[in-house]
Write a protein that holds these residues in place. Structure first.
Motif, short mmCIF file in Angstrom:
data_model
loop_
_atom_site.label_atom_id
_atom_site.label_comp_id
_atom_site.label_asym_id
_atom_site.label_seq_id
_atom_site.Cartn_x
_atom_site.Cartn_y
_atom_site.Cartn_z
N ARG A 22 0.83 -1.21 0.00
CA ARG A 22 0.00 0.00 0.00
C ARG A 22 0.87 1.27 0.00
O ARG A 22 0.69 2.17 -0.82
CB ARG A 22 -0.91 -0.02 1.24
N LYS A 23 1.84 1.30 0.93
CA LYS A 23 2.72 2.48 1.01
C LYS A 23 3.48 2.67 -0.31
O LYS A 23 3.63 3.79 -0.79
CB LYS A 23 3.72 2.33 2.16
N ALA A 24 3.97 1.54 -0.86
CA ALA A 24 4.74 1.61 -2.11
C ALA A 24 3.88 2.10 -3.27
O ALA A 24 4.31 2.92 -4.08
CB ALA A 24 5.34 0.25 -2.42
N TYR A 25 2.64 1.61 -3.33
CA TYR A 25 1.74 2.07 -4.40
C TYR A 25 1.44 3.56 -4.27
O TYR A 25 1.49 4.29 -5.26
CB TYR A 25 0.42 1.28 -4.39
N PHE A 26 1.14 4.02 -3.05
CA PHE A 26 0.78 5.43 -2.90
C PHE A 26 1.98 6.36 -3.18
O PHE A 26 1.81 7.44 -3.72
CB PHE A 26 0.09 5.70 -1.56
N LYS A 27 3.18 5.89 -2.86
CA LYS A 27 4.39 6.65 -3.25
C LYS A 27 4.49 6.73 -4.77
O LYS A 27 4.87 7.76 -5.34
CB LYS A 27 5.64 5.95 -2.69
N THR A 28 4.18 5.61 -5.41
CA THR A 28 4.22 5.54 -6.87
C THR A 28 3.19 6.49 -7.48
O THR A 28 3.49 7.23 -8.42
CB THR A 28 3.96 4.09 -7.35
N PHE A 29 1.97 6.49 -6.91
CA PHE A 29 0.93 7.39 -7.41
C PHE A 29 1.38 8.84 -7.31
O PHE A 29 1.16 9.65 -8.21
CB PHE A 29 -0.40 7.22 -6.64
N ASN A 30 2.03 9.18 -6.18
CA ASN A 30 2.57 10.54 -6.01
C ASN A 30 3.56 10.88 -7.10
O ASN A 30 3.51 11.96 -7.69
CB ASN A 30 3.28 10.67 -4.65
N GLU A 31 4.46 9.93 -7.34
CA GLU A 31 5.50 10.17 -8.35
C GLU A 31 4.87 10.34 -9.74
O GLU A 31 5.34 11.14 -10.55
CB GLU A 31 6.50 9.01 -8.36
N LEU A 32 3.80 9.60 -10.00
CA LEU A 32 3.12 9.70 -11.30
C LEU A 32 2.15 10.89 -11.34
O LEU A 32 1.55 11.18 -12.38
CB LEU A 32 2.33 8.41 -11.59
N GLU A 33 2.01 11.56 -10.17
CA GLU A 33 1.10 12.70 -10.03
C GLU A 33 -0.34 12.35 -10.39
O GLU A 33 -1.00 13.05 -11.16
CB GLU A 33 1.61 13.89 -10.86
#
Length: 220
Positions: A22-33
């Protein structure tokens, strides 16, 4: 009929990697904006990383490849895996694994996770010495609820299915064990949400309930 082998699922049974994913996905979503709602994230439960990434590309019209997004997510996941202080074995599971091992029960890991993740878990927590085999469902044609992974695990243990027990925590895993005609113990933790335990032979919320003397009645 006597208990000779225990087939362990991994996620939700030995470790809970869901918070890390979950944490990894949400970090990824942030990076992808991109803004991913809770509903959309919940709909990813049980889906492969590839499928999640393809959904994101379509949903948000991204120019990335699914491999590209998966790579970003994997980097964050690894970082949390090795550095997140909350990440540990599920309470009581090491004691149970040692208990079976000391009593000559063969242990096989039968997980839907990739072999890379399985090996990371085994290495981080020093589990290899207890298990005589491990199977990744990611390498198989069929995934749970198909019984293939557990039938292969029983074969790997060199035991007929009636001498085996599966420890699972999910609806699909319990159904897979049921279809393989293997006795299934369902582990119900405070993290288990919306899982169906109807087809399990026993349901426990504390691993000490699965010690050999407590379950001997089932394997007479």
């Amino acid at each position: 009929m006597s208990l000779k082998a225990v087939l362990f699922d991994m996620d939700g049974v030995i470790v809970d990697t869901e918070p890390l994913h979950r944490k990894a996905y949400f970090k990824t979503f942030n990076e992808l904006e991109i803004e991913v709602s809770e509903d959309l994230y919940t709909s990813f439960t049980g889906a492969s990383t590839k499928r999640v990434c393809e959904t994101l590309i379509n949903e948000f019209n991204l120019s990335h490849t699914h491999e590209g997004i998966a790579g970003i997510k994997r980097t964050y996941f690894k970082d949390y895996f090795y550095n997140d202080e909350d990440f540990d074995l599920i309470p009581g599971v090491r004691k149970l694994i040692e208990h079976y091992h000391e009593n000559g029960i063969k242990l096989i890991l039968a997980s839907s996770a990739t072999m890379t993740t399985i090996n990371m878990v085994f290495e981080k927590f020093g589990l290899a010495k207890y298990f005589s085999g491990k199977i990744s469902g990611a390498d198989l044609k069929e995934s749970k609820p198909h019984p293939e992974v557990f039938l292969l695990a029983a074969e790997m243990a060199g035991e007929p299915v009636e001498n085996c027990m599966v420890i699972e925590d999910s609806t699909n895993g319990i159904l897979a064990a049921h279809r393989a005609h293997i006795f299934c113990a369902a582990y119900k933790s405070e993290h288990s949400k919306n899982q169906d335990y109807t087809l399990a032979n026993i349901v426990v919320s504390d691993y000490s309930e699965l010690e050999l003397d407590k379950i001997s009645n089932y394997f007479k």
